[in-house]
Design an enzyme around this catalytic site. Structure first.
Site, PDB file in Angstrom:
ATOM      1  N   PRO A 185       0.815  -1.225   0.000  1.00  0.00           N
ATOM      2  CA  PRO A 185       0.000   0.000   0.000  1.00  0.00           C
ATOM      3  C   PRO A 185       0.847   1.274   0.000  1.00  0.00           C
ATOM      4  O   PRO A 185       0.324   2.355  -0.225  1.00  0.00           O
ATOM      5  CB  PRO A 185      -0.837  -0.111   1.277  1.00  0.00           C
ATOM      6  CG  PRO A 185      -0.256  -1.203   2.084  1.00  0.00           C
ATOM      7  CD  PRO A 185       0.585  -2.052   1.183  1.00  0.00           C
ATOM      8  N   ASP A 239      -9.612   1.411 -25.093  1.00  0.00           N
ATOM      9  CA  ASP A 239      -9.822   1.545 -23.644  1.00  0.00           C
ATOM     10  C   ASP A 239      -9.654   2.997 -23.124  1.00  0.00           C
ATOM     11  O   ASP A 239      -8.720   3.667 -23.486  1.00  0.00           O
ATOM     12  CB  ASP A 239      -8.830   0.755 -22.786  1.00  0.00           C
ATOM     13  CG  ASP A 239      -8.826  -0.727 -22.965  1.00  0.00           C
ATOM     14  OD1 ASP A 239      -9.865  -1.230 -23.375  1.00  0.00           O
ATOM     15  OD2 ASP A 239      -7.793  -1.334 -22.700  1.00  0.00           O
ATOM     16  N   ARG A 264      -4.040  -8.585 -20.532  1.00  0.00           N
ATOM     17  CA  ARG A 264      -5.021  -8.229 -21.572  1.00  0.00           C
ATOM     18  C   ARG A 264      -4.451  -7.254 -22.600  1.00  0.00           C
ATOM     19  O   ARG A 264      -4.990  -7.111 -23.697  1.00  0.00           O
ATOM     20  CB  ARG A 264      -6.312  -7.690 -20.964  1.00  0.00           C
ATOM     21  CG  ARG A 264      -6.159  -6.396 -20.224  1.00  0.00           C
ATOM     22  CD  ARG A 264      -7.448  -6.020 -19.516  1.00  0.00           C
ATOM     23  NE  ARG A 264      -8.500  -5.525 -20.408  1.00  0.00           N
ATOM     24  CZ  ARG A 264      -8.473  -4.347 -21.009  1.00  0.00           C
ATOM     25  NH1 ARG A 264      -7.457  -3.532 -20.839  1.00  0.00           N
ATOM     26  NH2 ARG A 264      -9.471  -3.975 -21.796  1.00  0.00           N
ATOM     27  N   GLU A 268       1.709  -8.823   7.022  1.00  0.00           N
ATOM     28  CA  GLU A 268       2.815  -8.110   7.640  1.00  0.00           C
ATOM     29  C   GLU A 268       3.567  -7.214   6.669  1.00  0.00           C
ATOM     30  O   GLU A 268       3.362  -7.254   5.479  1.00  0.00           O
ATOM     31  CB  GLU A 268       3.782  -9.105   8.258  1.00  0.00           C
ATOM     32  CG  GLU A 268       3.920 -10.371   7.437  1.00  0.00           C
ATOM     33  CD  GLU A 268       3.854 -11.622   8.288  1.00  0.00           C
ATOM     34  OE1 GLU A 268       4.299 -11.552   9.426  1.00  0.00           O
ATOM     35  OE2 GLU A 268       3.374 -12.647   7.800  1.00  0.00           O
TER      36      GLU A 268
HETATM   37  N1  ADE Z   1      -1.064  -5.113   0.039  1.00  0.00           N
HETATM   38  C1  ADE Z   1      -1.965  -4.704   0.989  1.00  0.00           C
HETATM   39  N2  ADE Z   1      -2.731  -3.694   0.521  1.00  0.00           N
HETATM   40  C2  ADE Z   1      -2.302  -3.435  -0.791  1.00  0.00           C
HETATM   41  C3  ADE Z   1      -2.679  -2.498  -1.818  1.00  0.00           C
HETATM   42  N3  ADE Z   1      -3.649  -1.592  -1.623  1.00  0.00           N
HETATM   43  N4  ADE Z   1      -2.031  -2.558  -3.011  1.00  0.00           N
HETATM   44  C4  ADE Z   1      -1.022  -3.443  -3.201  1.00  0.00           C
HETATM   45  N5  ADE Z   1      -0.626  -4.344  -2.275  1.00  0.00           N
HETATM   46  C5  ADE Z   1      -1.246  -4.346  -1.068  1.00  0.00           C
END
Ligand code: ADE
Length: 246
Positions: free
Chosen positions: A89, A169, A154, A116
């Site tokens: 994230p 697209d 794709r 984790e």
């Molecule tokens: N791992 C946990 N959340 C994530 C996200 N939003 N994007 C990529 N990997 C992740």
């Protein structure tokens, strides 16, 4: 294109790769998928892949060794120089533009964590790209990897028919997390910052707050615009700005 996935839950991928377009793309030889459980590469008796964070705190951190060795094994049998994508994230936001860029590669290695965090050395010295599929936290990188594989495959020539042509697209603290490290303190010459080994909790907290601010400033300055900085944070941010202007 060859796609290698490193995950502690390889079974999660079977349904996705054995259905529909992703399956057809593999059957026609345009892409091949290989999912590897990186626990197999753990060089300790109990096949452990995580450990406690240096400096203390909640949660576990994925150790560098199993991931470094799993990626090295894949690279040894690779013809090219694969991109190593870390699902996190904290990564760059995944976009169509990024999918188009990745679709030009011959070999992708995708690393998925679960629950984790990653040891910082995985981010700094193993990954070529850190990718997030959006501002929300999943239980692991597997779903993100599936999203990325789907959007990249794709785009590969011959995967979609003419009608479906791709040519037509179209967070809780408010700051990014500080870098994390687990054992060993010296991994193949890559060292954990001394402050985390000092046992001085006040200094560790200060370092963490500062690195969290630094990371947010560098990667997501938009988040800082809405973040209510207290006096300590303002002072840390000033320090960071002075350091970076040198
Ligand atoms: N791992 C946990 N959340 C994530 C996200 N939003 N994007 C990529 N990997 C992740």
């Amino acid at each position: 294109m060859k796609i290698d996935i490193l995950s502690l839950f390889p079974d999660m991928f079977t349904g996705v790769f054995q259905q529909s377009i992703l399956k057809k793309a593999a059957e026609s030889g345009i892409v091949s998928y290989q999912v590897t459980d990186f626990r197999e590469f753990a060089d300790n008796k109990h096949k452990r892949v995580d450990d406690y964070p240096y400096g203390g705190g909640a949660g576990m951190v994925l150790m560098p060794q199993p991931l470094f060795d799993a990626v090295a094994a894949i690279k040894r049998r690779s013809e090219g120089n694969p991109r190593v994508l870390l699902m996190t994230p904290q990564g760059e936001r995944f976009t169509q533009k990024k999918a188009e860029e990745l679709a030009k590669e011959k070999h992708l290695i995708i690393i998925c964590g679960h629950y984790e965090g990653f040891d910082e050395r995985v981010r700094e010295h193993l990954a070529t790209d850190e990718l997030s599929i959006g501002d929300y936290v999943l239980t692991g990188g597997e779903l993100a990897a599936m999203v990325i594989v789907d959007s990249v495959v794709r785009l590969l020539p011959g995967v979609l028919g003419n009608e479906e042509s791709p040519a037509t697209d179209s967070f809780s603290t408010g700051l990014l997390e500080h870098p994390q490290y687990t054992r060993p303190a010296d991994f193949r010459g890559m060292k954990v910052p001394d402050v985390l080994l000092s046992g001085n909790h006040a200094l560790i907290e200060r370092w963490r707050k500062k690195e969290s601010l630094r990371r947010t400033l560098e990667r997501r300055p938009d988040l800082l615009e809405n973040y209510p900085l207290d006096e300590t944070e303002k002072a840390l941010l000033e320090e960071i700005k002075k350091e970076t202007s040198i």
